[in-house]
Write a protein that holds these residues in place. Structure first.
Motif, mmCIF file in Angstrom:
data_model
loop_
_atom_site.group_PDB
_atom_site.id
_atom_site.type_symbol
_atom_site.label_atom_id
_atom_site.label_comp_id
_atom_site.label_asym_id
_atom_site.label_seq_id
_atom_site.Cartn_x
_atom_site.Cartn_y
_atom_site.Cartn_z
ATOM 1 N N PRO A 89 0.850 -1.189 0.000
ATOM 2 C CA PRO A 89 0.000 0.000 0.000
ATOM 3 C C PRO A 89 0.890 1.246 0.000
ATOM 4 O O PRO A 89 1.966 1.247 0.620
ATOM 5 N N THR A 90 0.480 2.279 -0.703
ATOM 6 C CA THR A 90 1.241 3.523 -0.741
ATOM 7 C C THR A 90 0.370 4.659 -0.230
ATOM 8 O O THR A 90 -0.664 4.978 -0.831
ATOM 9 N N PHE A 91 0.792 5.261 0.879
ATOM 10 C CA PHE A 91 0.049 6.371 1.479
ATOM 11 C C PHE A 91 0.695 7.682 1.014
ATOM 12 O O PHE A 91 1.900 7.874 1.183
ATOM 13 N N GLN A 92 -0.111 8.577 0.440
ATOM 14 C CA GLN A 92 0.393 9.853 -0.032
ATOM 15 C C GLN A 92 -0.364 10.985 0.673
ATOM 16 O O GLN A 92 -1.594 11.045 0.618
ATOM 17 N N ARG A 93 0.381 11.875 1.318
ATOM 18 C CA ARG A 93 -0.208 13.004 2.031
ATOM 19 C C ARG A 93 0.303 14.304 1.427
ATOM 20 O O ARG A 93 1.513 14.484 1.261
ATOM 21 N N TYR A 94 -0.620 15.223 1.099
ATOM 22 C CA TYR A 94 -0.287 16.504 0.490
ATOM 23 C C TYR A 94 -0.553 17.625 1.499
ATOM 24 O O TYR A 94 -1.660 17.734 2.038
ATOM 25 N N SER A 95 0.457 18.473 1.741
ATOM 26 C CA SER A 95 0.256 19.590 2.654
ATOM 27 C C SER A 95 -0.626 20.664 2.033
ATOM 28 O O SER A 95 -1.241 21.457 2.747
ATOM 29 N N HIS A 96 -0.700 20.694 0.711
ATOM 30 C CA HIS A 96 -1.499 21.703 0.002
ATOM 31 C C HIS A 96 -2.977 21.592 0.340
ATOM 32 O O HIS A 96 -3.640 22.588 0.612
ATOM 33 N N ASP A 97 -3.509 20.359 0.335
ATOM 34 C CA ASP A 97 -4.939 20.157 0.558
ATOM 35 C C ASP A 97 -5.162 18.694 0.912
ATOM 36 O O ASP A 97 -4.800 17.809 0.141
ATOM 37 N N SER A 98 -5.778 18.445 2.042
ATOM 38 C CA SER A 98 -5.992 17.063 2.477
ATOM 39 C C SER A 98 -6.917 16.297 1.532
ATOM 40 O O SER A 98 -6.908 15.061 1.541
ATOM 41 N N ASP A 99 -7.703 17.003 0.719
ATOM 42 C CA ASP A 99 -8.583 16.312 -0.232
ATOM 43 C C ASP A 99 -7.786 15.538 -1.279
ATOM 44 O O ASP A 99 -8.326 14.647 -1.935
ATOM 45 N N ASP A 100 -6.513 15.892 -1.457
ATOM 46 C CA ASP A 100 -5.671 15.192 -2.431
ATOM 47 C C ASP A 100 -5.008 13.957 -1.843
ATOM 48 O O ASP A 100 -4.381 13.179 -2.578
ATOM 49 N N ASN A 101 -5.114 13.752 -0.535
ATOM 50 C CA ASN A 101 -4.512 12.574 0.091
ATOM 51 C C ASN A 101 -5.123 11.302 -0.487
ATOM 52 O O ASN A 101 -6.318 11.266 -0.821
ATOM 53 N N ARG A 102 -4.321 10.258 -0.603
ATOM 54 C CA ARG A 102 -4.819 9.010 -1.192
ATOM 55 C C ARG A 102 -4.016 7.816 -0.701
ATOM 56 O O ARG A 102 -2.894 7.964 -0.190
ATOM 57 N N VAL A 103 -4.600 6.655 -0.879
ATOM 58 C CA VAL A 103 -3.906 5.396 -0.597
ATOM 59 C C VAL A 103 -4.090 4.498 -1.819
ATOM 60 O O VAL A 103 -5.222 4.195 -2.214
ATOM 61 N N ASN A 104 -2.998 4.099 -2.439
ATOM 62 C CA ASN A 104 -3.037 3.171 -3.562
ATOM 63 C C ASN A 104 -2.585 1.789 -3.093
ATOM 64 O O ASN A 104 -1.774 1.671 -2.167
ATOM 65 N N HIS A 105 -3.098 0.762 -3.744
ATOM 66 C CA HIS A 105 -2.818 -0.612 -3.322
ATOM 67 C C HIS A 105 -2.322 -1.436 -4.513
ATOM 68 O O HIS A 105 -2.832 -1.299 -5.631
ATOM 69 N N PHE A 106 -1.350 -2.302 -4.241
ATOM 70 C CA PHE A 106 -0.894 -3.259 -5.259
ATOM 71 C C PHE A 106 -0.549 -4.576 -4.572
ATOM 72 O O PHE A 106 0.196 -4.595 -3.583
ATOM 73 N N ALA A 107 -1.111 -5.658 -5.075
ATOM 74 C CA ALA A 107 -0.849 -6.988 -4.517
ATOM 75 C C ALA A 107 -0.645 -7.977 -5.649
ATOM 76 O O ALA A 107 -1.295 -7.882 -6.704
ATOM 77 N N THR A 108 0.245 -8.934 -5.433
ATOM 78 C CA THR A 108 0.487 -9.949 -6.452
ATOM 79 C C THR A 108 0.843 -11.282 -5.801
ATOM 80 O O THR A 108 1.535 -11.315 -4.770
ATOM 81 N N ALA A 109 0.360 -12.352 -6.399
ATOM 82 C CA ALA A 109 0.689 -13.708 -5.955
ATOM 83 C C ALA A 109 1.201 -14.476 -7.174
ATOM 84 O O ALA A 109 0.550 -14.476 -8.228
ATOM 85 N N THR A 110 2.353 -15.115 -7.058
ATOM 86 C CA THR A 110 2.944 -15.836 -8.182
ATOM 87 C C THR A 110 3.467 -17.188 -7.734
ATOM 88 O O THR A 110 3.827 -17.386 -6.570
ATOM 89 N N SER A 111 3.522 -18.103 -8.674
ATOM 90 C CA SER A 111 4.145 -19.411 -8.436
ATOM 91 C C SER A 111 4.876 -19.841 -9.690
ATOM 92 O O SER A 111 4.391 -19.626 -10.809
ATOM 93 N N ARG A 112 6.051 -20.425 -9.513
ATOM 94 C CA ARG A 112 6.858 -20.968 -10.610
ATOM 95 C C ARG A 112 7.055 -22.450 -10.330
ATOM 96 O O ARG A 112 7.749 -22.830 -9.382
ATOM 97 N N LEU A 113 6.425 -23.278 -11.153
ATOM 98 C CA LEU A 113 6.411 -24.721 -10.922
ATOM 99 C C LEU A 113 7.219 -25.432 -12.002
ATOM 100 O O LEU A 113 6.969 -25.253 -13.202
ATOM 101 N N THR A 114 8.171 -26.242 -11.576
ATOM 102 C CA THR A 114 8.931 -27.083 -12.495
ATOM 103 C C THR A 114 8.423 -28.510 -12.324
ATOM 104 O O THR A 114 8.760 -29.190 -11.349
ATOM 105 N N LEU A 115 7.589 -28.954 -13.276
ATOM 106 C CA LEU A 115 6.996 -30.283 -13.168
ATOM 107 C C LEU A 115 8.026 -31.363 -13.449
ATOM 108 O O LEU A 115 8.083 -32.382 -12.765
ATOM 109 N N ASN A 116 8.825 -31.155 -14.478
ATOM 110 C CA ASN A 116 9.966 -32.011 -14.796
ATOM 111 C C ASN A 116 10.853 -31.223 -15.742
ATOM 112 O O ASN A 116 10.628 -30.024 -15.968
#
Length: 405
Positions: A89-116
């Motif tokens: 998660p990325t929290f961004q706070r702006y001193s100019h105006d609190s209405d511009d404050n935001r929280v962005n989210h990024f999530a990922t799940a990965t798997s690398r399988l070697t069957l043979n």
């Protein structure tokens, strides 16, 4: 609303001329390094200044900005199989105006399988929620916040053929859910950009030298728009040829070139085709120096207003990028990067519009301890558009600290 002033420390940063894109030297230690699953938390804190937070052509609003971005990583390995879950998660706070404050989210799940030795499978699921900067469309309709995009992607790749085999086959598929959570009705009409998109591809690789493979690739993507008023439903088909190589330990890369066709379901819309390409070259002239060059050209999705008289059917996007990473010693590293993006709007009321975005970034990172880096990051953006309301320049300057256990 009160504007912020550039702090003296950031004036010094600007004078130094350093900017974003540094490679961190932090070497994080897992919380439970003897367990079956590693848990690795890191934290990046940035304090800086943004001279045009809304990317406006006039009446620019500047602000001091604080960013806090923790990353939580879980990883495990079972023989040759690897699993990973990451959330930032990325929290961004702006001193100019609190209405511009935001929280962005990024999530990922990965798997690398070697069957043979001949069969390998990669699986992935990623989700992001990102609030964009105000666009020219947002400003035209007096919308108070940038578009909030929610995008989920499920993908998988199956590879048949041993790593050193003469021939290999790669089959891949994915499904994309693209949604918005604001500015849906009227104005930006973001519901016109919501779609479901199943995709598939196949690549045949033929080894012509120990370190070089030629390839033939086909790609398919279907775009099914959820808004009943949309007539952008379409199918994209691409055919490409190219090569992958690792000529020496210093040079590697790949290149693909071919054609991409977009066929609209609506007979009243004109189909589009472009030359599609994707290339990347990595060059390591010395152990402490790394250069990367990349370029691509493809079709991006369009948008519509409620009356469908404006917007565009599709966008041809071309990008070029060049970056250079350099390790000055065991503690100090730097990065310089340049990126150019060209967007040609095709069809609809925006037909003929062109945007050219130049981004220059430079950064310096100092490894104070194994678990702590300090850095300076700046980025300079300049957008030259045929639409007057979309021209802007934006400069950001940040001091950063990256921490781990």
């Amino acid at each position: 609303m009160k504007r912020s002033h550039t702090p003296s420390a950031l004036v010094l940063v600007a004078a130094l001329g350093t900017i974003a894109g540094t490679a961190n030297a932090v070497d994080p230690m897992p919380v439970n390094q003897d367990g079956p699953v590693d848990f690795i938390p890191t934290l990046k804190v940035s304090q800086g200044y943004d001279d045009n937070i809304e990317e406006a052509p006039d009446d620019k609003k500047s602000s001091n900005v604080t960013k806090v971005a923790p990353t939580f990583l879980l990883r495990a390995q079972e023989r040759a199989n690897r699993y990973q879950l990451r959330y930032t998660p990325t929290f961004q706070r702006y001193s100019h105006d609190s209405d511009d404050n935001r929280v962005n989210h990024f999530a990922t799940a990965t798997s690398r399988l070697t069957l043979n030795a001949r069969n390998r499978v990669n699986l992935g699921l990623n989700a992001r929620r990102n609030q964009a900067t105000l666009s020219d469309t947002n400003r035209d309709f007096d919308e108070s916040e940038g578009d909030i995009n929610e995008r989920y992607t499920l993908d998988g790749t199956y590879t048949f053929g041993a790593r050193g085999a003469k021939g290999q086959i790669e089959l891949d598929g994915s499904y994309v859910w693209n949604r918005y959570s604001n500015n849906l009705v009227g104005g930006s009409n973001n519901r016109s950009e919501e779609y479901d998109s199943p995709r598939a591809g196949a690549t045949f690789l033929w080894r012509v030298a120990p370190r070089t493979q030629l390839l033939i690739e086909g790609r398919y993507a279907d775009f099914d728009y959820t808004w009943s008023g949309s007539d952008l439903n379409s199918t994209n088909l691409s055919a490409l040829v190219g090569a992958r190589w690792q000529a020496t330990a210093k040079t590697s890369g790949s290149v693909r070139v071919g054609q991409e066709d977009k066929d609209f379901d609506d007979a009243g819309k004109e189909d589009t085709d472009v030359t599609r390409w994707q290339a990347q070259v990595n060059w390591r002239p010395a152990p402490h120096s790394r250069v990367r060059l990349n370029t691509a050209n493809s079709l991006e999705e369009g948008s519509q207003t409620e009356s469908t008289s404006s917007g565009e059917n599709t966008i041809e996007q071309t990008t070029y990028g060049l970056s250079w990473d350099y390790d000055w010693d065991g503690q100090v590293s730097s990065n310089v990067a340049y990126r150019f993006r060209d967007k040609d709007y095709i069809g609809g009321g925006s037909d003929g519009r062109n945007d050219e975005l130049h981004t220059v970034s430079v950064g310096v990172s100092y490894s104070f301890r194994r678990w702590l880096d300090f850095g300076v990051e700046t980025r300079f953006k300049d957008n030259d558009s045929s639409l007057d309301g979309a021209n802007y320049d934006r400069n950001t300057y940040f001091l950063t600290a990256t921490l781990s256990l």
